[in-house]
Design a protein around this motif. Sequence first.
Motif, PDB file in Angstrom:
ATOM      1  N   ARG A   1       9.581  11.651  -3.440  1.00 56.01           N
ATOM      2  CA  ARG A   1       8.266  11.215  -2.990  1.00 56.01           C
ATOM      3  C   ARG A   1       7.962  11.892  -1.671  1.00 56.01           C
ATOM      4  O   ARG A   1       8.596  11.623  -0.654  1.00 56.01           O
ATOM      5  N   SER A   2       6.987  12.769  -1.716  1.00 53.65           N
ATOM      6  CA  SER A   2       6.681  13.526  -0.505  1.00 53.65           C
ATOM      7  C   SER A   2       6.106  12.626   0.585  1.00 53.65           C
ATOM      8  O   SER A   2       6.119  12.981   1.761  1.00 53.65           O
ATOM      9  N   LYS A   3       5.595  11.483   0.245  1.00 52.80           N
ATOM     10  CA  LYS A   3       4.965  10.603   1.231  1.00 52.80           C
ATOM     11  C   LYS A   3       5.926   9.534   1.776  1.00 52.80           C
ATOM     12  O   LYS A   3       5.522   8.700   2.573  1.00 52.80           O
ATOM     13  N   ASP A   4       7.171   9.541   1.285  1.00 54.14           N
ATOM     14  CA  ASP A   4       8.166   8.567   1.747  1.00 54.14           C
ATOM     15  C   ASP A   4       7.803   7.118   1.437  1.00 54.14           C
ATOM     16  O   ASP A   4       8.334   6.194   2.053  1.00 54.14           O
ATOM     17  N   ILE A   5       6.894   6.923   0.506  1.00 53.67           N
ATOM     18  CA  ILE A   5       6.537   5.558   0.139  1.00 53.67           C
ATOM     19  C   ILE A   5       7.727   4.882  -0.541  1.00 53.67           C
ATOM     20  O   ILE A   5       8.421   5.489  -1.352  1.00 53.67           O
ATOM     21  N   ILE A   6       7.955   3.611  -0.202  1.00 52.89           N
ATOM     22  CA  ILE A   6       8.978   2.807  -0.858  1.00 52.89           C
ATOM     23  C   ILE A   6       8.268   1.927  -1.884  1.00 52.89           C
ATOM     24  O   ILE A   6       7.274   1.284  -1.564  1.00 52.89           O
ATOM     25  N   ILE A   7       8.760   1.908  -3.120  1.00 50.96           N
ATOM     26  CA  ILE A   7       8.188   1.038  -4.144  1.00 50.96           C
ATOM     27  C   ILE A   7       9.185  -0.071  -4.420  1.00 50.96           C
ATOM     28  O   ILE A   7      10.236   0.148  -5.016  1.00 50.96           O
ATOM     29  N   SER A   8       8.858  -1.264  -3.963  1.00 53.06           N
ATOM     30  CA  SER A   8       9.764  -2.408  -4.079  1.00 53.06           C
ATOM     31  C   SER A   8       9.118  -3.488  -4.931  1.00 53.06           C
ATOM     32  O   SER A   8       8.098  -4.066  -4.542  1.00 53.06           O
ATOM     33  N   GLY A   9       9.681  -3.722  -6.104  1.00 51.21           N
ATOM     34  CA  GLY A   9       9.108  -4.727  -6.990  1.00 51.21           C
ATOM     35  C   GLY A   9       7.686  -4.409  -7.399  1.00 51.21           C
ATOM     36  O   GLY A   9       6.884  -5.298  -7.656  1.00 51.21           O
ATOM     37  N   GLY A  10       7.364  -3.120  -7.476  1.00 50.30           N
ATOM     38  CA  GLY A  10       6.017  -2.707  -7.851  1.00 50.30           C
ATOM     39  C   GLY A  10       5.053  -2.600  -6.686  1.00 50.30           C
ATOM     40  O   GLY A  10       3.911  -2.181  -6.854  1.00 50.30           O
ATOM     41  N   GLU A  11       5.484  -2.971  -5.473  1.00 50.39           N
ATOM     42  CA  GLU A  11       4.632  -2.927  -4.286  1.00 50.39           C
ATOM     43  C   GLU A  11       4.919  -1.664  -3.474  1.00 50.39           C
ATOM     44  O   GLU A  11       6.084  -1.293  -3.283  1.00 50.39           O
ATOM     45  N   ASN A  12       3.867  -1.026  -3.006  1.00 45.08           N
ATOM     46  CA  ASN A  12       4.028   0.123  -2.129  1.00 45.08           C
ATOM     47  C   ASN A  12       4.250  -0.335  -0.694  1.00 45.08           C
ATOM     48  O   ASN A  12       3.512  -1.178  -0.191  1.00 45.08           O
ATOM     49  N   ILE A  13       5.249   0.226  -0.051  1.00 42.68           N
ATOM     50  CA  ILE A  13       5.551  -0.107   1.345  1.00 42.68           C
ATOM     51  C   ILE A  13       5.516   1.183   2.165  1.00 42.68           C
ATOM     52  O   ILE A  13       6.223   2.137   1.862  1.00 42.68           O
TER      53      ILE A  13
END
Length: 543
Positions: free
Chosen positions: A440-452
């Motif tokens: 992920r080039s944006k370093d987004i974390i996807i936790s339980g379907g939520e973007n962090i």
Amino acid sequence: MSKINHYEVDLDKNAANYVPLTPIGFLERAAAVYPTRTAIIHGELRYTYAEAYARARRLASALAARGVGIGDTVSVMAPNTPPVLDAHFGVPMTGAVLNTLNIRLDAATIAFTLDHAETKVLITDREFSHVIKAALEIAKAKPLVIDIDDPQYTGRGERLGAIEYEDFIAAGDPDFAWTGPDDEWRAISLNYTSGTTGNPKGVVYHHRGAYLNAVDNIVSAGMTGKSVYLWTLPMFHCNGWCFTWSLAIVGGTHVCLRRVEAAAIYASIETYKVTHLCGAPIVMGMLINAGAEAKRPLPHPVELFTAAAPPPAAVIAAMEDNGFKITHLYGLTETYGPATICAWNEDWDALSTDEQAALKARQGVKSPLLAGLDVMDPGTMTPVPRDGLTMGEVMFRGNLVMKGYLRNPKASDEAFAGGWFHSGDLGVIHPDGYIQLRDRSKDIIISGGENISTIEVEDVLYKHPKILEAAVVARPDEKWGETPCAFINVKAGESLTEDEVIAFCKANLAGYKVPRTVVFEELPKTSTGKVQKFVLRDRAKAL
């Protein structure tokens, strides 16, 4: 002398042969064709399609009587309950735009959203009165507040507005004469995405895209009038991936689920003969790891569509062993939710379960109504080789792409550079045309379907008086897919514990954004002083 193109002469669009696309009409038709068929189930409540249509029209009428119309925003803060389904039809019936709020957000983010969207009406469930009350105290927007007093909720939440939802729509006209949009490009909904920098971005959907994606769902999922859809996917996520509008196309049944729990899911499948559900990999993990008291054998095969953090092949295999048929999807808020599907190839039937699961873990090919999907070099805007090895950026094109970001032309221009929507996700494309994410080039974390947003969490950490430096990356997690992992360098002479850091974050962030792991060490950097997050990601994986 140029040739006359007779196909373009005296064959203009008119009221008889052209009507702007909108999903609102799906409900009107369902009420006419299937008036007595059950549209919505919620606990003891049952609404037929005739009743669901009347409720949506009552809501539209009541909103219009309060001056709501084109260009206005109606925000909704509620779990998966009938009022949210009402709003998906009733709000656009007035020409207004629906903004479904993430029920896991903190007060500050909600306040920003209400202000940025210039919310005129806020419909809010009593369960979230604490955070909404705090948000309204911060926000400049002063919307009309309507309380949902859901009979399924037994907690202590208070009423914040002057009127309750059912009383509000009771005053509306069930025969309200709504009209569709004069242009299918008009906005129908507004969904906020956390992005990677600063405040959330408002993603604007148009009627055309909502219509087409709703139809796309029916085609991709093979849904019919006998389909029963269980709401394990939050309706606030990309308008429930547009399934909020889809079921009316075929007259299928919505089963609302206020709390997503394994026992409730298994019980609903058995009781209501559920045929379809959607969710992030956390839902699959929940079902696989459910205790004997919650788990029940499936009475029939159930289609489960999953998207968010790529699901491990082992999880897919375990789900299918339990009777679920898994289909992997991929997309973003900017693409109305999933816009790719890992379409099954019958040639794969002879493969082993593990081999099949590995293929299903890929993000797949474009969905039926998406115009373009490719993995491209963002610098040259040329496709990468289809070798399954060369990485590029996943890009989309077509009617299933957002209008743009609300009041943020710079971000919109960047997202649409070169005539494609840039996802920011890095992936490869295999020889068979199926794409697969790699990073992920944006370093987004996807936790339980939520973007962090890692930057948002880092900003909070930097506010701690004892923290010198902080960096947040994703740590793989069997239950949540990914969770935030914080790497912290403490100021000289100071001491800090993991519990203290987590407590500080809990006081300043929504719960799901709080780091689950804290590591104290100096941060690796480049020669220019930039934190090397790829190094930290490797360390987080090794923990």
